[in-house]
Design a protein around this motif. Structure first.
Motif, short mmCIF file in Angstrom:
data_model
loop_
_atom_site.label_atom_id
_atom_site.label_comp_id
_atom_site.label_asym_id
_atom_site.label_seq_id
_atom_site.Cartn_x
_atom_site.Cartn_y
_atom_site.Cartn_z
N GLN A 118 107.72 63.40 -51.95
CA GLN A 118 108.76 62.96 -52.87
C GLN A 118 109.92 62.31 -52.08
O GLN A 118 110.03 62.46 -50.87
N PRO A 119 110.80 61.60 -52.78
CA PRO A 119 111.82 60.79 -52.09
C PRO A 119 112.79 61.56 -51.19
O PRO A 119 113.31 61.00 -50.23
N LEU A 120 113.03 62.85 -51.50
CA LEU A 120 113.97 63.63 -50.68
C LEU A 120 113.25 64.63 -49.77
O LEU A 120 113.88 65.55 -49.23
N ALA A 121 111.96 64.47 -49.60
CA ALA A 121 111.19 65.43 -48.79
C ALA A 121 111.77 65.59 -47.39
O ALA A 121 111.76 66.69 -46.82
N HIS A 122 112.31 64.51 -46.84
CA HIS A 122 112.84 64.55 -45.47
C HIS A 122 114.12 65.36 -45.36
O HIS A 122 114.58 65.66 -44.26
N ARG A 123 114.72 65.75 -46.49
CA ARG A 123 115.96 66.55 -46.46
C ARG A 123 115.72 68.01 -46.81
O ARG A 123 116.66 68.81 -46.78
N ALA A 124 114.49 68.40 -47.13
CA ALA A 124 114.21 69.78 -47.53
C ALA A 124 114.59 70.77 -46.42
O ALA A 124 115.05 71.88 -46.70
N GLY A 125 114.42 70.38 -45.17
CA GLY A 125 114.74 71.26 -44.06
C GLY A 125 116.24 71.51 -43.89
O GLY A 125 116.63 72.45 -43.20
N ASP A 126 117.05 70.65 -44.49
CA ASP A 126 118.51 70.82 -44.41
C ASP A 126 119.05 71.72 -45.51
O ASP A 126 120.23 72.09 -45.48
N LEU A 127 118.23 72.06 -46.49
CA LEU A 127 118.68 72.90 -47.61
C LEU A 127 118.79 74.35 -47.15
O LEU A 127 117.80 74.94 -46.69
N LEU A 128 119.98 74.93 -47.27
CA LEU A 128 120.20 76.30 -46.84
C LEU A 128 119.82 77.28 -47.95
O LEU A 128 118.83 77.98 -47.86
N ASP A 129 120.60 77.34 -49.01
CA ASP A 129 120.32 78.22 -50.14
C ASP A 129 120.65 77.50 -51.43
O ASP A 129 121.39 76.50 -51.45
N VAL A 130 120.10 78.04 -52.53
CA VAL A 130 120.36 77.53 -53.88
C VAL A 130 120.90 78.69 -54.71
O VAL A 130 120.41 79.81 -54.61
N VAL A 131 121.92 78.42 -55.52
CA VAL A 131 122.47 79.42 -56.43
C VAL A 131 122.52 78.83 -57.83
O VAL A 131 123.00 77.70 -58.01
N THR A 132 122.00 79.58 -58.81
CA THR A 132 122.11 79.13 -60.19
C THR A 132 122.75 80.23 -61.04
O THR A 132 122.61 81.42 -60.75
N PHE A 133 123.41 79.81 -62.09
CA PHE A 133 123.97 80.71 -63.09
C PHE A 133 123.45 80.28 -64.46
O PHE A 133 123.61 79.12 -64.85
N GLY A 134 122.81 81.20 -65.19
CA GLY A 134 122.32 80.88 -66.52
C GLY A 134 121.36 79.70 -66.52
O GLY A 134 121.45 78.82 -67.37
N SER A 135 120.41 79.71 -65.60
CA SER A 135 119.55 78.54 -65.41
C SER A 135 118.50 78.40 -66.49
O SER A 135 117.71 79.32 -66.72
N PRO A 136 118.42 77.22 -67.13
CA PRO A 136 117.32 76.95 -68.06
C PRO A 136 115.99 76.81 -67.34
O PRO A 136 114.95 76.68 -67.98
N CYS A 137 116.01 76.85 -66.01
CA CYS A 137 114.80 76.65 -65.18
C CYS A 137 114.46 77.89 -64.36
O CYS A 137 113.72 77.79 -63.38
N ARG A 138 114.96 79.06 -64.76
CA ARG A 138 114.65 80.28 -64.00
C ARG A 138 113.18 80.63 -64.13
O ARG A 138 112.65 80.75 -65.24
N PRO A 139 112.48 80.83 -63.01
CA PRO A 139 111.08 81.25 -63.10
C PRO A 139 110.98 82.66 -63.67
O PRO A 139 111.91 83.45 -63.57
N PRO A 140 109.84 83.00 -64.27
CA PRO A 140 109.66 84.38 -64.76
C PRO A 140 109.59 85.35 -63.59
O PRO A 140 109.25 84.98 -62.47
N GLY A 141 109.92 86.60 -63.88
CA GLY A 141 109.80 87.65 -62.87
C GLY A 141 111.11 88.01 -62.21
O GLY A 141 112.18 87.48 -62.57
#
Length: 265
Positions: A104-127
């Protein structure tokens, strides 16, 4: 004085009908910036069409504009970064994560991603979440955080937040899919109730009124009705529910405890 350029960026996307400078996602970034941990960078986009209506712009169109701006920021700035989103902004973040997968277009930046934080996410995985709780259901969009990024994604979910805990015994995810494409005249939850009361909900979803479907309509009405009364979706800054802290306080605590070495680009 300007912030040191070796600090990671904290890209944050607001919830519907908010300015880029308000909401739990901005509060976390601002506080981490005050601690000298990040450069707080809100994502400027319309943030409309979902909880509150815009007769000229659908939710899906708004999300696409948010993604375009977030991608622009990531491509423009080298170095490490965090992603944080609230509500519609969480969907902006999760859909952008999809652009970081291999090929994908941003694949080369995936290694720079530290953490992700969401609040009330419509995209929260189950579990279970990384925070230790196991909310029912899953994100109402049924578009989930890619598995490749779940080990560094903290999903904050308050009990009864239907956007992050939609269950299969309701029709919430189908209603979301239908209504996010439209320019709404009412806020999302009210629109659902109005369509149910006027017997137009099943027509919108192209569903026959079978006993099983009717039971799901009833359950949907109960869930949405409770949500409208309590509205936990707007309380990530003030309800204590995560290790004796609010979601914002807990998010700051988690990210501030990360090794200082991750803060260098």
């Amino acid at each position: 004085s300007p912030l040191p350029t070796n600090l990671p960026f904290f890209y944050n996307a607001s919830g519907t009908w908010s300015t880029p400078f308000q909401g739990p996602q901005f509060d976390v970034g601002w506080r981490l910036e005050q601690m000298g941990r990040v450069r707080n960078q809100p994502v400027g986009y319309p943030a409309s069409g979902f909880l509150y209506p815009n007769p000229f712009l659908s939710y899906n169109e708004s999300v696409a504009l948010g993604m375009a701006e977030l991608v622009r920021l990531i491509l423009m700035n080298a170095g490490k970064f965090y992603l944080c989103g609230y509500s519609q902004g969480a969907e902006v973040v999760v859909r952008t994560l999809g652009l970081m997968l291999p090929g994908q277009p941003l694949a080369h930046r995936a290694g720079d991603l530290l953490d992700v934080v969401t609040f009330g996410s419509p995209c929260r995985p189950p579990g279970p979440t990384l925070l230790g709780n196991d909310p029912p259901g899953s994100g109402i969009s049924r578009i989930y955080t890619p598995t490749e990024f779940r080990s560094r994604t903290y999903d904050f979910v308050l009990d009864g937040d239907m956007y992050a805990t939609a269950t299969d015994d309701t029709l919430l995810h189908l209603g979301y899919e239908a209504l996010t494409a439209l320019e709404l005249d009412l806020p999302f939850a009210l629109k659902i109730i109005t369509l149910i009361q006027s017997n137009e909900f099943l027509d919108l979803l192209n569903l026959a009124n079978t006993p099983e479907t009717f039971a799901k309509v009833v359950k949907t009405a109960i869930v949405v009705g409770d949500f409208l009364i309590r509205n936990p979706h707007i309380h990530y800054q003030d309800w204590i529910a995560f290790n004796g802290l609010t979601a914002v306080d807990r998010a700051v605590q988690i990210l501030a405890a990360a090794p200082a070495s991750v803060s260098s680009a």
